[in-house]
Design a protein around this motif. Structure first.
Motif, short mmCIF file in Angstrom:
data_model
loop_
_atom_site.label_atom_id
_atom_site.label_comp_id
_atom_site.label_asym_id
_atom_site.label_seq_id
_atom_site.Cartn_x
_atom_site.Cartn_y
_atom_site.Cartn_z
N SER A 77 0.80 -1.23 0.00
CA SER A 77 0.00 0.00 0.00
C SER A 77 0.84 1.29 0.00
CB SER A 77 -0.96 0.01 1.19
OG SER A 77 -0.22 0.00 2.40
N ASP A 78 2.02 1.25 0.61
CA ASP A 78 2.84 2.46 0.70
C ASP A 78 4.32 2.08 0.63
OD1 ASP A 78 3.78 5.01 1.08
OD2 ASP A 78 2.91 5.26 3.09
N PRO A 79 4.79 1.66 -0.56
CA PRO A 79 6.15 1.14 -0.68
C PRO A 79 7.25 2.11 -0.25
CG PRO A 79 5.10 1.32 -2.84
CD PRO A 79 4.08 1.65 -1.82
N GLU A 80 7.00 3.40 -0.35
CA GLU A 80 8.02 4.39 0.07
C GLU A 80 8.36 4.23 1.55
OE1 GLU A 80 9.84 6.58 -1.68
OE2 GLU A 80 8.93 5.73 -3.48
N ARG A 81 7.40 3.85 2.36
CA ARG A 81 7.62 3.75 3.81
C ARG A 81 8.47 2.55 4.19
NH1 ARG A 81 2.34 4.44 7.11
NH2 ARG A 81 3.84 4.14 8.79
N VAL A 82 8.58 1.55 3.29
CA VAL A 82 9.36 0.36 3.66
C VAL A 82 10.69 0.27 2.93
CG1 VAL A 82 7.30 -0.97 4.27
CG2 VAL A 82 8.23 -1.12 1.95
N ARG A 83 10.98 1.23 2.06
CA ARG A 83 12.27 1.19 1.35
C ARG A 83 13.40 1.22 2.36
NH1 ARG A 83 10.06 3.89 -3.42
NH2 ARG A 83 9.18 2.12 -4.52
N GLY A 84 14.35 0.32 2.20
CA GLY A 84 15.47 0.24 3.12
C GLY A 84 15.22 -0.68 4.30
N THR A 85 14.01 -1.18 4.44
CA THR A 85 13.66 -2.10 5.53
C THR A 85 14.21 -3.48 5.23
OG1 THR A 85 11.61 -0.89 5.94
CG2 THR A 85 11.72 -3.13 6.79
N SER A 86 14.65 -4.18 6.26
CA SER A 86 15.11 -5.55 6.08
C SER A 86 13.90 -6.48 6.16
CB SER A 86 16.09 -5.94 7.18
OG SER A 86 17.31 -5.28 6.98
N ALA A 94 6.18 -13.21 0.53
CA ALA A 94 4.79 -12.77 0.71
C ALA A 94 4.51 -11.50 -0.10
CB ALA A 94 4.48 -12.55 2.19
N VAL A 95 5.47 -10.57 -0.11
CA VAL A 95 5.30 -9.34 -0.90
C VAL A 95 5.24 -9.69 -2.38
CG1 VAL A 95 6.41 -7.17 -1.60
CG2 VAL A 95 6.35 -7.81 0.81
N ILE A 96 6.10 -10.60 -2.82
CA ILE A 96 6.11 -10.98 -4.24
C ILE A 96 4.79 -11.65 -4.62
CG2 ILE A 96 7.21 -12.50 -5.94
CD1 ILE A 96 9.88 -11.90 -4.43
N ARG A 97 4.29 -12.54 -3.76
CA ARG A 97 2.99 -13.18 -4.05
C ARG A 97 1.88 -12.14 -4.14
NH1 ARG A 97 4.03 -15.82 0.03
NH2 ARG A 97 5.11 -17.76 0.02
N ARG A 98 1.86 -11.22 -3.19
CA ARG A 98 0.82 -10.19 -3.18
C ARG A 98 0.97 -9.27 -4.38
NH1 ARG A 98 -1.36 -7.83 1.63
NH2 ARG A 98 -0.75 -9.76 2.63
N ALA A 99 2.21 -8.96 -4.76
CA ALA A 99 2.45 -8.13 -5.95
C ALA A 99 1.90 -8.82 -7.19
CB ALA A 99 3.95 -7.84 -6.10
N ALA A 100 2.12 -10.11 -7.30
CA ALA A 100 1.60 -10.86 -8.45
C ALA A 100 0.07 -10.83 -8.47
CB ALA A 100 2.09 -12.31 -8.41
N MET A 106 7.58 -6.74 -12.01
CA MET A 106 8.83 -7.18 -11.39
C MET A 106 9.71 -5.98 -11.07
SD MET A 106 9.51 -10.76 -13.44
CE MET A 106 11.12 -11.01 -12.76
N HIS A 107 9.63 -4.93 -11.87
CA HIS A 107 10.38 -3.71 -11.57
C HIS A 107 9.89 -3.11 -10.26
CE1 HIS A 107 12.55 0.02 -12.17
NE2 HIS A 107 11.44 0.66 -11.86
N TRP A 108 8.59 -3.11 -10.03
CA TRP A 108 8.02 -2.61 -8.78
C TRP A 108 8.59 -3.41 -7.61
CZ3 TRP A 108 5.40 -4.63 -4.71
CH2 TRP A 108 4.80 -3.72 -3.84
N ILE A 109 8.66 -4.74 -7.75
CA ILE A 109 9.20 -5.59 -6.69
C ILE A 109 10.66 -5.24 -6.43
CG2 ILE A 109 9.83 -7.96 -6.08
CD1 ILE A 109 7.37 -8.85 -7.77
N ARG A 118 18.16 -10.08 -10.93
CA ARG A 118 18.31 -11.55 -10.96
C ARG A 118 17.70 -12.21 -9.74
NH1 ARG A 118 24.34 -11.66 -12.13
NH2 ARG A 118 24.29 -10.18 -13.81
N LYS A 119 17.80 -11.54 -8.59
CA LYS A 119 17.19 -12.11 -7.37
C LYS A 119 15.68 -12.10 -7.46
CE LYS A 119 20.80 -11.63 -4.05
NZ LYS A 119 20.96 -12.13 -2.74
N VAL A 120 15.13 -11.03 -8.05
CA VAL A 120 13.67 -10.97 -8.23
C VAL A 120 13.24 -12.09 -9.17
CG1 VAL A 120 11.75 -9.61 -9.12
CG2 VAL A 120 13.54 -8.50 -7.78
N SER A 121 13.95 -12.23 -10.27
CA SER A 121 13.62 -13.27 -11.25
C SER A 121 13.70 -14.66 -10.63
CB SER A 121 14.54 -13.15 -12.45
OG SER A 121 14.17 -14.06 -13.44
#
Length: 137
Positions: A77-86, A94-100, A106-109, A118-121
Motif C-alpha cells: 500500500s505504501d512502498p516508500e515507507r518500507v524502502r530500506g527495511t530488512s 509474501a510481498v512478491i505473491r501479493r504483488a503478483a 517485477m520492476h516494482w518488486i 536476478r534475485k527478483v527473477s
C-alpha cells in the motif's frame, strides 16, 4: 490422465491463479496433482522432489514461518515507507505473491524490496509465479 487432457494448460493457469489468491484446490485432482483436504499436494501420493516447479515450495512445508503481515501490507500500500527495511525471505516471498496477485511488475518488486533483478527473477521462478508477470508485459 491429466497429461492427455486438452484443457491442461488452462487448468494449470487457473490452479496457479487460485493458489496466488489463497483459494487453491482442496480434495481434488487438478493440473496433474492430487490435492489433500488442507489444500496441499497430497504427501502420500507426491514426493516433494517430484512435484511440478510451478507449485510454491512453501505449500508443502510442515510449518508456516512467521510473516509480519502488517509489513507486507505496508509494502503493497505504501512502498516508500518500507524502502530500506530488512525483510525476511518469507516476508519478501509474501510481498512478491501479493504483488503478483495485485498486478504489480517485477520492476516494482525490485524497487520496493531493493533487490537485484536476478534475485527478483529467481524468487518469481521459485514461487511459480513467472506466468503472472509474463502476462503483464
Amino acid at each position: 490422465m491429466c497429461a492427455q487432457c486438452p484443457f491442461l494448460s488452462s487448468c494449470l493457469r487457473q490452479t496457479r491463479e487460485e493458489i496466488i489468491d489463497r483459494r487453491g484446490p482442496v480434495g481434488v485432482v487438478r493440473a496433474g496433482v492430487v490435492w489433500d483436504d488442507d489444500g496441499r499436494p497430497h504427501a502420500g501420493v507426491h514426493a516433494t522432489a517430484t512435484l511440478p516447479d510451478w507449485i510454491p515450495h512453501e505449500m508443502f512445508a510442515d510449518s508456516t514461518p512467521d510473516v509480519d503481515e502488517y509489513l507486507v501490507e505496508l509494502a503493497i500500500s505504501d512502498p516508500e515507507r518500507v524502502r530500506g527495511t530488512s525483510f525476511t525471505e518469507e516476508e519478501r516471498d509474501a510481498v512478491i505473491r501479493r504483488a503478483a496477485a495485485t498486478g504489480r511488475s517485477m520492476h516494482w518488486i525490485r524497487t520496493t524490496l531493493s533487490l537485484h533483478p536476478r534475485k527478483v527473477s529467481a524468487a518469481v521462478n521459485r514461487l511459480g509465479l513467472r506466468d503472472c508477470f509474463a502476462a503483464a508485459r
